[in-house]
Design a protein around this motif. Sequence first.
Motif, PDB file in Angstrom:
ATOM      1  N   GLU A   1      12.977   4.474  -0.435  1.00  0.00           N
ATOM      2  CA  GLU A   1      12.831   5.901  -0.702  1.00  0.00           C
ATOM      3  C   GLU A   1      12.214   6.156  -2.073  1.00  0.00           C
ATOM      4  N   ASP A   2      12.614   5.373  -3.079  1.00  0.00           N
ATOM      5  CA  ASP A   2      12.102   5.618  -4.428  1.00  0.00           C
ATOM      6  C   ASP A   2      10.670   5.125  -4.619  1.00  0.00           C
ATOM      7  N   GLU A   3      10.105   4.434  -3.603  1.00  0.00           N
ATOM      8  CA  GLU A   3       8.739   3.950  -3.702  1.00  0.00           C
ATOM      9  C   GLU A   3       7.729   4.928  -3.113  1.00  0.00           C
ATOM     10  N   LEU A   4       8.210   5.965  -2.446  1.00  0.00           N
ATOM     11  CA  LEU A   4       7.309   6.909  -1.801  1.00  0.00           C
ATOM     12  C   LEU A   4       6.465   7.678  -2.805  1.00  0.00           C
ATOM     13  N   ALA A   5       6.956   7.759  -4.048  1.00  0.00           N
ATOM     14  CA  ALA A   5       6.211   8.492  -5.079  1.00  0.00           C
ATOM     15  C   ALA A   5       4.954   7.757  -5.524  1.00  0.00           C
ATOM     16  N   SER A   6       4.803   6.502  -5.131  1.00  0.00           N
ATOM     17  CA  SER A   6       3.592   5.748  -5.477  1.00  0.00           C
ATOM     18  C   SER A   6       2.956   5.153  -4.217  1.00  0.00           C
ATOM     19  N   GLY A   7       3.213   5.798  -3.074  1.00  0.00           N
ATOM     20  CA  GLY A   7       2.741   5.259  -1.800  1.00  0.00           C
ATOM     21  C   GLY A   7       1.235   5.131  -1.703  1.00  0.00           C
ATOM     22  N   TYR A   8       0.522   6.189  -2.076  1.00  0.00           N
ATOM     23  CA  TYR A   8      -0.936   6.132  -1.990  1.00  0.00           C
ATOM     24  C   TYR A   8      -1.518   5.134  -2.980  1.00  0.00           C
TER      25      TYR A   8
END
Length: 249
Positions: free
Chosen positions: A40-47
């Motif tokens: 969940e905390d990695e979604l902020a750098s997904g792109y």
Amino acid sequence: MKHEIGAEIQKGRRRHDMLLALLMGLIAVGWATQSKPRMEDELASGYSALLYALPLMNTIIMPICMAVLASRLWDMEAKSGSLKLLFTLQSRESLFAGKVLVGMAQNALICAVEGAGLLVLGRLQGFTQAVPADHLAWLLLCTYLVNAMLFFAEFALCVHSDTQVLALGTGAVFSLIGVFGAFMPPVLSYFMPWGYYMPLDSVLMHWDSETRISTFEMTDFNGPILAVCVALMGICAVLAWRAIEKKEV
């Protein structure tokens, strides 16, 4: 010009080359998804993660993909030995132009699939990071130009050789060397044009071995390397044209 394009489409109507190009783009995106955020905390750098992974996948598969597309475009002329008859029906310039336009259309399809696939994946995974539109556009531009450079180089080899083995073998070697070049110091990767996908990448990954956490940093666009790529693409295009111009029939 539409007659030249139509002729090339007619030649390849049973080869399904556009479908093959579509598949190549999907393979690159599918492989890149192996590095997509899972926490969940990695979604902020997904792109950012995908923008870093996709050039790496392109480095591995695109040299051989461009060799395949180039060889298939020249395959009918090479196998049938029909060049002597063909050059009585159309000029060498029109033959070259038709094949280049079809090849670049296939290249554009690959890039479009990669861009659309990245956006769709981000929507499905619920990335909270805003789409970095400028970095995505830069990625697609660089991918297109490096692909084009490889296409012209491989096409020239196809024309020079009586078989397609030379081009396909070269593409395979470029793919293999590109894998190692992607993990070498950046200064060394500058001397491997077939692997320019990584030096042109505008995202850096920082790996913390203690916490095992990867962070991503958006960097400036590498204009000088892109200029070198464009120059090499032009040189390869000239070599491809010269190969057809001087081809003995």
